[in-house]
Write an enzyme that holds these catalytic residues in place. Structure first.
Site, PDB file in Angstrom:
ATOM      1  N   HIS A 150       0.847  -1.204   0.000  1.00  0.00           N
ATOM      2  CA  HIS A 150       0.000   0.000   0.000  1.00  0.00           C
ATOM      3  C   HIS A 150       0.881   1.253   0.000  1.00  0.00           C
ATOM      4  O   HIS A 150       1.693   1.458   0.911  1.00  0.00           O
ATOM      5  CB  HIS A 150      -0.903  -0.029   1.237  1.00  0.00           C
ATOM      6  N   HIS A 229     -14.235   4.483   0.548  1.00  0.00           N
ATOM      7  CA  HIS A 229     -13.206   4.931   1.488  1.00  0.00           C
ATOM      8  C   HIS A 229     -12.386   6.019   0.798  1.00  0.00           C
ATOM      9  O   HIS A 229     -12.584   6.289  -0.399  1.00  0.00           O
ATOM     10  CB  HIS A 229     -12.290   3.779   1.930  1.00  0.00           C
ATOM     11  N   HIS A 231      -8.514   6.984  -0.230  1.00  0.00           N
ATOM     12  CA  HIS A 231      -7.092   6.651  -0.291  1.00  0.00           C
ATOM     13  C   HIS A 231      -6.322   7.968  -0.237  1.00  0.00           C
ATOM     14  O   HIS A 231      -6.524   8.863  -1.056  1.00  0.00           O
ATOM     15  CB  HIS A 231      -6.775   5.899  -1.596  1.00  0.00           C
TER      16      HIS A 231
END
Length: 257
Positions: A150, A229, A231
């Site tokens: 990530h 969501h 990022h």
């Protein structure tokens, strides 16, 4: 031969009579000038006023001196009043000047305070989603990411949540960002970059200046996303691969993450 003196105009005038006439003429003259009221009658002289012409002249002199003294006193009082008025005017001028200086000082202090508050506001940082928390950490591994880990963090954000600029900067990119879906990239005032991905839509445009906490987008689930969501990435440069720990970045700017 004997001579005889004829009577008539050739006769000598009587000296006593001449002296008496002259005296009376003199008395008349003195009486006319006011020096002597009478010399002919002792009774009249006894009844005459006590003040003679000489006394009147002295009284007139005193009156003139009094008038001169009063005039001098009036001039002195007028000068004192003028001096007092001038002093009052000068005191009022000094007071007004002091009041002006104090007012200018207060204005300058307000301007400095406003500038300090503005600097503080522009230098502060906030969470990209108010009241949110990190749901997926930085460099978390897995097949979900093409790089194998990530490159940012995910903040919990239900669909339609307001997304905010974390700090002051200028928008340098909006639109589709591939795996990031709809995105916004901001060049921060300190030269770093922040990226906001998987957005439903952006509410700012390229070139726009933003301030801390200003809404820039609405959260969604576009691009490579498993659900709504946000990022969020922090980068040292504009290119992919310059990412740094977003949590450390925000904490370094005073944000409680």
């Amino acid at each position: 031969m004997a001579f005889t003196r004829p009577t008539g105009k050739h006769r000598r005038p009587n000296r006593r009579a001449a002296r008496t006439g002259a005296g009376l003429a003199g008395v008349a003259a003195l009486t006319t000038t006011g020096v002597v009221t009478t010399l002919a009658s002792p009774a009249a002289a006894a009844e005459a006023p006590a003040h003679t012409g000489f006394t009147e002249a002295i009284v007139i002199g005193h009156s003139l001196a009094d008038r001169i003294g009063d005039q001098a006193a009036a001039q002195r009082l007028a000068a004192e009043d003028a001096a007092a008025e001038q002093a009052a005017v000068e005191a009022a001028r000094l007071q007004a000047a002091e009041a002006k200086r104090e007012a200018e000082k207060r204005r300058a202090e307000k301007v400095r305070a406003a500038r300090a508050a503005e600097r503080e506001r522009l230098n502060r940082y906030v969470l990209p989603v108010e009241g949110s928390y990190v749901s997926t950490g930085y460099q978390t591994g897995g097949s979900l990411w093409s790089s194998g880990s990530h490159s940012g963090v995910d903040f919990h954000a239900p669909a339609g949540s307001p997304v905010r600029a974390v700090g002051a900067g200028t928008v340098v990119e909006t639109g589709w960002g591939g795996a990031y879906g709809n995105e916004v990239v901001i060049k921060m005032h300190d030269g770093t970059y922040t990226q906001y991905g998987h957005l439903a839509s952006a509410t700012v445009s390229v070139g726009q200046t933003v301030t801390p906490g200003q809404q820039i987008a609405v959260s969604g689930s576009t691009g490579n996303s498993t659900g709504p969501h946000l990022h969020f990435e922090a980068r040292s440069g504009a290119d992919y691969g310059t990412d740094m720990d977003p949590v450390a970045y925000l904490r370094g700017h005073g944000v409680d993450v």
